[in-house]
Design an enzyme around this catalytic site. Structure first.
Site, mmCIF file in Angstrom:
data_model
loop_
_atom_site.group_PDB
_atom_site.id
_atom_site.type_symbol
_atom_site.label_atom_id
_atom_site.label_comp_id
_atom_site.label_asym_id
_atom_site.label_seq_id
_atom_site.Cartn_x
_atom_site.Cartn_y
_atom_site.Cartn_z
ATOM 1 N N ASN A 10 -20.624 -10.056 -104.047
ATOM 2 C CA ASN A 10 -19.989 -9.616 -102.803
ATOM 3 C C ASN A 10 -19.854 -10.829 -101.870
ATOM 4 O OD1 ASN A 10 -19.856 -8.767 -100.033
ATOM 5 N ND2 ASN A 10 -20.333 -6.693 -100.681
ATOM 6 N N ASP A 12 -18.487 -10.858 -98.754
ATOM 7 C CA ASP A 12 -18.256 -10.479 -97.349
ATOM 8 C C ASP A 12 -18.791 -11.507 -96.356
ATOM 9 O OD1 ASP A 12 -17.250 -8.081 -98.257
ATOM 10 O OD2 ASP A 12 -18.961 -6.879 -97.629
ATOM 11 N N HIS A 13 -19.992 -12.020 -96.648
ATOM 12 C CA HIS A 13 -20.643 -12.822 -95.609
ATOM 13 C C HIS A 13 -20.163 -14.271 -95.541
ATOM 14 C CE1 HIS A 13 -22.640 -9.371 -94.268
ATOM 15 N NE2 HIS A 13 -23.185 -9.142 -95.450
ATOM 16 N N ARG A 21 -16.625 -18.565 -86.087
ATOM 17 C CA ARG A 21 -15.911 -19.654 -85.423
ATOM 18 C C ARG A 21 -14.452 -19.316 -85.106
ATOM 19 N NH1 ARG A 21 -17.552 -25.104 -84.631
ATOM 20 N NH2 ARG A 21 -19.550 -24.673 -83.675
ATOM 21 N N HIS A 46 -15.814 -5.699 -98.947
ATOM 22 C CA HIS A 46 -15.798 -4.472 -98.141
ATOM 23 C C HIS A 46 -14.911 -4.690 -96.922
ATOM 24 C CE1 HIS A 46 -18.519 -1.311 -95.860
ATOM 25 N NE2 HIS A 46 -17.245 -0.998 -95.847
ATOM 26 N N ARG A 48 -14.122 -3.433 -93.771
ATOM 27 C CA ARG A 48 -14.647 -2.443 -92.830
ATOM 28 C C ARG A 48 -13.590 -2.061 -91.815
ATOM 29 N NH1 ARG A 48 -20.591 -2.022 -92.774
ATOM 30 N NH2 ARG A 48 -20.210 -0.753 -90.948
ATOM 31 N N ARG A 52 -14.954 -6.679 -89.329
ATOM 32 C CA ARG A 52 -15.917 -7.669 -88.822
ATOM 33 C C ARG A 52 -16.101 -8.850 -89.780
ATOM 34 N NH1 ARG A 52 -21.468 -4.246 -89.256
ATOM 35 N NH2 ARG A 52 -20.186 -2.780 -88.117
ATOM 36 N N HIS A 53 -15.847 -8.648 -91.066
ATOM 37 C CA HIS A 53 -15.905 -9.811 -91.968
ATOM 38 C C HIS A 53 -14.608 -9.940 -92.774
ATOM 39 C CE1 HIS A 53 -17.702 -6.675 -94.471
ATOM 40 N NE2 HIS A 53 -18.899 -6.776 -93.910
ATOM 41 N N GLU A 73 -14.606 -2.174 -101.659
ATOM 42 C CA GLU A 73 -15.493 -1.214 -100.995
ATOM 43 C C GLU A 73 -14.811 -0.706 -99.751
ATOM 44 O OE1 GLU A 73 -19.363 -2.350 -99.704
ATOM 45 O OE2 GLU A 73 -19.840 -3.112 -101.682
ATOM 46 N N THR A 103 -25.232 -2.999 -91.457
ATOM 47 C CA THR A 103 -24.781 -2.987 -92.842
ATOM 48 C C THR A 103 -24.789 -1.531 -93.284
ATOM 49 O OG1 THR A 103 -25.188 -3.866 -95.064
ATOM 50 C CG2 THR A 103 -27.131 -3.366 -93.734
ATOM 51 N N THR A 104 -24.363 -1.286 -94.537
ATOM 52 C CA THR A 104 -24.248 0.093 -95.002
ATOM 53 C C THR A 104 -25.634 0.731 -95.083
ATOM 54 O OG1 THR A 104 -22.439 -0.732 -96.337
ATOM 55 C CG2 THR A 104 -23.132 1.525 -96.745
ATOM 56 N N GLU A 154 -22.836 4.072 -107.707
ATOM 57 C CA GLU A 154 -23.661 2.910 -107.399
ATOM 58 C C GLU A 154 -24.854 3.416 -106.604
ATOM 59 O OE1 GLU A 154 -21.780 -0.743 -106.253
ATOM 60 O OE2 GLU A 154 -23.442 -1.273 -104.922
ATOM 61 N N HIS A 197 -27.453 -3.372 -102.972
ATOM 62 C CA HIS A 197 -27.917 -3.468 -101.587
ATOM 63 C C HIS A 197 -29.307 -4.077 -101.519
ATOM 64 C CE1 HIS A 197 -27.965 -2.929 -97.321
ATOM 65 N NE2 HIS A 197 -26.709 -2.583 -97.403
ATOM 66 N N GLY A 198 -29.342 -5.264 -100.933
ATOM 67 C CA GLY A 198 -30.623 -5.916 -100.683
ATOM 68 C C GLY A 198 -31.254 -6.608 -101.870
ATOM 69 N N GLY A 219 -24.730 -9.455 -102.606
ATOM 70 C CA GLY A 219 -23.977 -10.256 -101.647
ATOM 71 C C GLY A 219 -24.825 -11.112 -100.743
ATOM 72 N N HIS A 220 -25.444 -10.480 -99.747
ATOM 73 C CA HIS A 220 -26.089 -11.205 -98.662
ATOM 74 C C HIS A 220 -27.081 -12.260 -99.155
ATOM 75 C CE1 HIS A 220 -28.916 -11.688 -95.246
ATOM 76 N NE2 HIS A 220 -27.795 -11.683 -94.561
HETATM 77 N N1 PXP Z 1 -23.091 -2.425 -102.795
HETATM 78 C C1 PXP Z 1 -22.605 -1.754 -101.728
HETATM 79 C C2 PXP Z 1 -21.927 -0.451 -101.973
HETATM 80 C C3 PXP Z 1 -22.686 -2.299 -100.430
HETATM 81 O O1 PXP Z 1 -22.200 -1.612 -99.384
HETATM 82 C C4 PXP Z 1 -23.276 -3.566 -100.266
HETATM 83 C C5 PXP Z 1 -23.330 -4.168 -98.901
HETATM 84 O O2 PXP Z 1 -22.059 -4.360 -98.406
HETATM 85 C C6 PXP Z 1 -23.744 -4.229 -101.404
HETATM 86 C C7 PXP Z 1 -23.662 -3.630 -102.643
HETATM 87 C C8 PXP Z 1 -24.321 -5.606 -101.324
HETATM 88 O O3 PXP Z 1 -25.486 -5.577 -100.581
HETATM 89 P P1 PXP Z 1 -26.158 -6.966 -100.180
HETATM 90 O O4 PXP Z 1 -25.163 -7.709 -99.370
HETATM 91 O O5 PXP Z 1 -27.367 -6.541 -99.430
HETATM 92 O O6 PXP Z 1 -26.486 -7.666 -101.480
#
Ligand code: PXP
Length: 249
Positions: A10, A12-13, A21, A46, A48, A52-53, A73, A103-104, A154, A197-198, A219-220
């Site tokens: 992912n 996004d970040h 910036r 994602h 949103r 935001r990203h 997403e 976050t979600t 998921e 997630h996480g 992702g993060h």
């Molecule tokens: N899967 C889904 C459905 C999510 O919403 C997210 C966060 O956007 C992730 C995976 C990735 O989570 P993380 O950025 O914490 O790894």
């Protein structure tokens, strides 16, 4: 025997840093290409509601340029579904979305939103998207996902990952059991089971031992690690952690 786990990255970040910036750099699409070159099996982004990203133009470029599957997403809104119908990503993952959240938080309320989800899944499927529902690893949403004929779920790993990082061993153990049992139930109902997630190296390694999972979306943590060791090395280490976890089961 369980097969090789797929890794979805992912990005996004990367867009979060760019938007801090207000310019064009760092480019999330460049990160997506790098991730693919480093061994990612797919890219997740994602879009949103508040942009935001990831922005619309990022999603359009990802859909046009990527050589690996794109997982879009999105919230279950008419705007997002129409966009997916136009861009035709490989997969569409329906997630809950609240403006105020960072976050979600939590999985999709599939049991309460059956009436809205059914036509959304039908539209996305008709556009050729493989639909995934981001849900908690509990029996009710898993059974509802099967009833709604979504091909993929998921499972939300956020609570488990938080408990592991906080050293809350009892909670971590019960959350892990919830994920493992949820994955087994979903697979028994014919659903393809993803997780996300996480996740970090440690939690990805541990969860990879559960044979019903076929894909992790991360992702993060990876984008954070990339600051220190580079995206290529971070993805390589994550790949290794997942392969070790799967082999050790
Ligand atoms: N899967 C889904 C459905 C999510 O919403 C997210 C966060 O956007 C992730 C995976 C990735 O989570 P993380 O950025 O914490 O790894």
């Amino acid at each position: 025997m369980a097969g090789r786990l797929r890794l979805g990255v992912n990005i996004d970040h990367v867009a979060t840093v760019r938007n801090a910036r207000g310019g064009a750099l760092p480019d999330p699409v460049r990160a997506a290409h790098l991730a693919v070159a480093a061994g990612a099996d797919g890219i997740t982004a994602h879009l949103r509601e508040d942009r935001r990203h990831i922005r619309d133009v990022d999603m359009a470029r990802l859909a046009a340029e990527l050589t690996k599957p794109l997982n879009f997403e999105m919230a279950t809104t008419d705007e997002m579904i129409a966009l997916a119908e136009r861009l035709k990503p490989h997969a569409a993952c329906l997630v809950p979305e609240k403006r105020e959240e960072r976050t979600t938080e939590g999985g999709l309320d599939v049991v309460g939103q059956e009436a809205a989800l059914l036509p959304a899944i039908a539209r996305l499927s008709a556009a050729g998207c493989r639909v995934s529902l981001f849900i908690e690893a509990d029996a009710a949403p898993i059974q509802m996902a099967a009833k709604l004929r979504a091909p993929v779920v998921e499972l939300h790993t956020g609570s488990w990952c938080e408990a592991v990082v906080a050293g809350e061993d009892d909670k971590a153990e019960s959350e892990f059991r919830r994920l493992a049992e949820g994955a087994a139930l979903a697979a028994s109902l014919g659903l393809e089971v993803h997780a996300g997630h996480g996740l970090d190296y440690d939690t990805a390694r541990r969860l990879a031992a559960v044979p019903d999972f076929v894909e992790f979306n991360v992702g993060h943590f990876l984008i954070g690690e990339a600051i220190f060791i580079g995206l290529d090395a971070a993805i390589g280490r994550m790949r290794q952690a997942m392969d070790e976890g799967r082999a050790a089961k």
